[in-house]
Design a protein around this motif. Structure first.
Motif, PDB file in Angstrom:
ATOM      1  N   GLN A 144       0.812  -1.203   0.000  1.00  0.00           N
ATOM      2  CA  GLN A 144       0.000   0.000   0.000  1.00  0.00           C
ATOM      3  C   GLN A 144       0.854   1.265   0.000  1.00  0.00           C
ATOM      4  O   GLN A 144       0.483   2.288  -0.574  1.00  0.00           O
ATOM      5  CB  GLN A 144      -0.921   0.012   1.228  1.00  0.00           C
ATOM      6  N   ALA A 145       2.014   1.184   0.650  1.00  0.00           N
ATOM      7  CA  ALA A 145       2.891   2.352   0.711  1.00  0.00           C
ATOM      8  C   ALA A 145       3.664   2.554  -0.586  1.00  0.00           C
ATOM      9  O   ALA A 145       4.030   3.683  -0.929  1.00  0.00           O
ATOM     10  CB  ALA A 145       3.858   2.210   1.889  1.00  0.00           C
ATOM     11  N   ILE A 146       3.922   1.475  -1.339  1.00  0.00           N
ATOM     12  CA  ILE A 146       4.740   1.551  -2.551  1.00  0.00           C
ATOM     13  C   ILE A 146       3.892   1.825  -3.790  1.00  0.00           C
ATOM     14  O   ILE A 146       4.266   2.635  -4.634  1.00  0.00           O
ATOM     15  CB  ILE A 146       5.539   0.240  -2.730  1.00  0.00           C
ATOM     16  N   VAL A 147       2.764   1.137  -3.907  1.00  0.00           N
ATOM     17  CA  VAL A 147       1.931   1.249  -5.112  1.00  0.00           C
ATOM     18  C   VAL A 147       1.165   2.570  -5.081  1.00  0.00           C
ATOM     19  O   VAL A 147       0.359   2.800  -4.171  1.00  0.00           O
ATOM     20  CB  VAL A 147       0.957   0.057  -5.206  1.00  0.00           C
ATOM     21  N   PRO A 148       1.385   3.448  -6.058  1.00  0.00           N
ATOM     22  CA  PRO A 148       0.721   4.760  -6.038  1.00  0.00           C
ATOM     23  C   PRO A 148      -0.794   4.674  -6.069  1.00  0.00           C
ATOM     24  O   PRO A 148      -1.471   5.475  -5.429  1.00  0.00           O
ATOM     25  CB  PRO A 148       1.273   5.451  -7.295  1.00  0.00           C
ATOM     26  N   THR A 149      -1.327   3.719  -6.823  1.00  0.00           N
ATOM     27  CA  THR A 149      -2.784   3.633  -6.939  1.00  0.00           C
ATOM     28  C   THR A 149      -3.446   3.226  -5.630  1.00  0.00           C
ATOM     29  O   THR A 149      -4.629   3.475  -5.432  1.00  0.00           O
ATOM     30  CB  THR A 149      -3.170   2.618  -8.033  1.00  0.00           C
TER      31      THR A 149
END
Length: 233
Positions: A88-93
């Motif tokens: 959740q922290a890495i994926v921008p979407t």
């Protein structure tokens, strides 16, 4: 008793010794009997202590196994949770607000789907960038070739300054182009059907394959140049 005394008297033995021996034997027998009875009535504390310690060991072993299993399971769940939090922290979407779910926390299924979509997007971007890099490399190669050609033209002009006196006009250049186009249009007009757009498209591709071959174009250009040469000279 008198008979026993008489018997021992006749045998020369002291009757009092027999009586004493009999009394002691009776006392020993009664002591043995009391001892065995007491021994049988006293509980075996050693066996009970052994059973107690064994049972306590079993309970302690089960507790240790249960505790170890609980800790391992908790560690596994913590690792999974950390993995989802990292995604959740890495994926921008995943950071963008999804108005369809409001302020609710993203489910694991949504996090995985958004991660998959983002990875696919990155693959497409990577492929697109690779194609752009390949195109740029071709452009660089073409520019290098053009640079070499221009350098050769400049050098040739420097070696022969009078070469430009025989330069042709722009009209002659246009006449060459016009002659090539006229020749192509004649074959195009004879080969293309305008009955329908579908038939027109099919005829165009067929005309290109037949009349725009390198050898055919070369013959057309040579013919136009020969014709113009005869007109000029």
């Amino acid at each position: 008793m008198h008979q026993v005394d008489s018997a021992y008297s006749d045998s020369g033995l002291d009757p009092s010794l027999f009586v004493e021996s009999t009394r002691k034997g009776s006392i020993v027998s009664r002591a043995n009997s009391i001892g065995s009875t007491s021994a049988s009535s006293v509980p075996n504390t050693d066996d009970e202590d052994s059973d107690y310690h064994q049972e306590a060991y079993k309970e302690s072993y089960k507790d240790r196994r249960r505790r170890a299993h609980t800790q391992a399971e908790q560690k596994r769940r913590d690792a999974i949770k950390k993995g989802y939090d990292d995604l959740q922290a890495i994926v921008p979407t995943c950071l963008q607000q999804d108005f369809s779910i409001g302020s609710q926390k993203l489910s694991k299924a949504i996090v995985l789907q958004k991660t998959i979509d983002y990875i696919q997007f990155l693959h497409k971007e990577k492929k697109k960038q690779e194609e752009e890099v390949s195109t740029l490399r071709k452009d660089v190669t073409a520019l290098k070739i053009m640079k070499v050609n221009y350098e050769q033209i400049v050098k040739a002009h420097q070696d022969n300054p009078n070469e430009g006196k025989d330069q042709v006009s722009d009209q002659v250049k246009f006449n060459v182009f016009q002659g090539i186009m006229d020749s192509l249009f004649q074959s195009f007009n004879a080969s293309i059907s305008v009955t329908s757009f579908q038939e027109l498209s099919a005829c165009v591709f067929s005309w290109i394959e037949e009349h725009c071959k390198p050898q055919t174009l070369q013959d057309i250009v040579l013919g136009v140049l020969h014709q113009l040469k005869n007109q000029l000279f």
